[in-house]
Design a protein around this motif. Structure first.
Motif, PDB file in Angstrom:
ATOM      1  N   GLU A   1       0.589 -10.166   0.964  1.00  0.00           N
ATOM      2  CA  GLU A   1      -0.596  -9.434   1.368  1.00  0.00           C
ATOM      3  C   GLU A   1      -1.073  -8.544   0.226  1.00  0.00           C
ATOM      4  OE1 GLU A   1       0.086  -7.161   4.891  1.00  0.00           O
ATOM      5  OE2 GLU A   1       0.191  -8.910   6.212  1.00  0.00           O
ATOM      6  N   LYS A   2      -2.385  -8.313   0.199  1.00  0.00           N
ATOM      7  CA  LYS A   2      -2.960  -7.357  -0.749  1.00  0.00           C
ATOM      8  C   LYS A   2      -3.967  -6.489  -0.001  1.00  0.00           C
ATOM      9  CE  LYS A   2      -1.742  -8.982  -5.141  1.00  0.00           C
ATOM     10  NZ  LYS A   2      -1.838  -8.542  -6.527  1.00  0.00           N
ATOM     11  N   GLU A   3      -4.107  -5.249  -0.462  1.00  0.00           N
ATOM     12  CA  GLU A   3      -5.037  -4.344   0.186  1.00  0.00           C
ATOM     13  C   GLU A   3      -6.470  -4.813  -0.026  1.00  0.00           C
ATOM     14  OE1 GLU A   3      -5.273   0.411   1.031  1.00  0.00           O
ATOM     15  OE2 GLU A   3      -3.902  -0.395  -0.469  1.00  0.00           O
ATOM     16  N   ASN A   4      -7.300  -4.557   0.975  1.00  0.00           N
ATOM     17  CA  ASN A   4      -8.641  -5.116   1.033  1.00  0.00           C
ATOM     18  C   ASN A   4      -9.677  -4.016   1.200  1.00  0.00           C
ATOM     19  OD1 ASN A   4     -10.918  -6.651   1.536  1.00  0.00           O
ATOM     20  ND2 ASN A   4     -10.244  -7.366   3.550  1.00  0.00           N
TER      21      ASN A   4
ATOM     22  N   ALA B   1      -5.729  -6.302   5.763  1.00  0.00           N
ATOM     23  CA  ALA B   1      -5.049  -6.788   4.558  1.00  0.00           C
ATOM     24  C   ALA B   1      -5.403  -8.245   4.286  1.00  0.00           C
ATOM     25  CB  ALA B   1      -3.537  -6.634   4.714  1.00  0.00           C
TER      26      ALA B   1
ATOM     27  N   ASN C   1       1.102  -5.439  -7.556  1.00  0.00           N
ATOM     28  CA  ASN C   1       0.205  -4.715  -6.671  1.00  0.00           C
ATOM     29  C   ASN C   1      -0.797  -3.868  -7.428  1.00  0.00           C
ATOM     30  OD1 ASN C   1       1.287  -5.665  -4.242  1.00  0.00           O
ATOM     31  ND2 ASN C   1       2.967  -4.203  -4.357  1.00  0.00           N
TER      32      ASN C   1
ATOM     33  N   THR D   1      -4.746 -12.024   3.237  1.00  0.00           N
ATOM     34  CA  THR D   1      -3.606 -12.926   3.395  1.00  0.00           C
ATOM     35  C   THR D   1      -3.906 -14.343   2.894  1.00  0.00           C
ATOM     36  OG1 THR D   1      -4.302 -13.482   5.649  1.00  0.00           O
ATOM     37  CG2 THR D   1      -2.724 -11.668   5.407  1.00  0.00           C
TER      38      THR D   1
END
Length: 217
Positions: free
Chosen positions: A40-43, A48, A137, A50
């Motif tokens: 997952e990465k911040e959006n 998040a 990240n 995916t």
């Protein structure tokens, strides 16, 4: 960490939010990446990320020190690309296959054709940068987008300073590309067969080392 003054780009917050961002900031697409399974990465647009996402760099038009990056999903990314008159980027996938439906097969095929006409060392440097961005990240911004733009589009071989810069940035995270690949290889049997021979030879021949970290050893 997600340090950025652009904390949201959802038009549901303000129907002209993305246009306002484009009015206030210079936006440049850095990478278009397929997330790994369970990654997952911040959006900037909400939940998040995916699946696939874009990394954009930004710079305030009135304050050159107000710079950074943000991640967005494909729908929001296409809005920003249209608003800034920028082209879509080829999708970077760490794995050899993707079970998710890709709606840009024709575009990707065209990108593959263009991709294979470029110097091998350019393709290898692009893969090294995207691997680093995808597996960390914290996204490097600034000079990286200039390097990526050059190696994606030019038929001229990338220059010495660009390779030094990529090696330096990755070295500051106490990582090497082989370490990243080895970690991935232990988790994903369908990892792409990355080759960095040309880049390795260039770095070795020119003694481009940072704190004993060599990008492609």
């Amino acid at each position: 960490e997600f340090l950025m003054p652009i904390y949201t780009c959802r038009n549901t917050v303000n129907e002209n939010k993305r246009q306002t961002i484009v009015n206030e900031y210079d936006l440049i697409p850095i990478s278009h990446i397929q997330l790994l399974p369970n990654q997952e990465k911040e959006n900037c647009c909400g939940p998040a990320l995916t699946d696939t996402y874009y990394v954009f760099s930004y710079k305030n038009k009135l304050n050159s020190e107000d710079i950074g990056y943000f991640n967005v999903g494909i729908h929001c990314a296409k809005d920003f690309l249209e608003l800034t008159n920028k082209n879509e980027l080829p999708l970077f996938n760490i794995l050899t296959e993707n079970n998710q439906q890709n709606n840009n097969n024709v575009n990707n095929q065209n990108n593959i054709i263009q991709h294979n006409q470029r110097p091998i060392i350019n393709r290898q440097l692009e893969n090294a940068i995207n691997l680093f961005i995808a597996c960390n990240n914290i996204n490097p911004y600034g000079y990286f987008y200039k390097i990526l733009n050059f190696v994606r589009t030019s038929h001229a071989i990338t220059n010495y300073n660009s390779i030094i810069e990529v090696n330096r940035v990755i070295g500051t995270y106490n990582q090497t590309i082989p370490q990243i690949i080895n970690a991935l290889d232990n988790q994903y049997p369908n990892l792409r067969n990355f080759n960095f021979t040309e880049l390795h030879n260039y770095i070795t021949e020119n003694n481009i080392l940072q704190n004993d970290n060599n990008l492609t050893v």
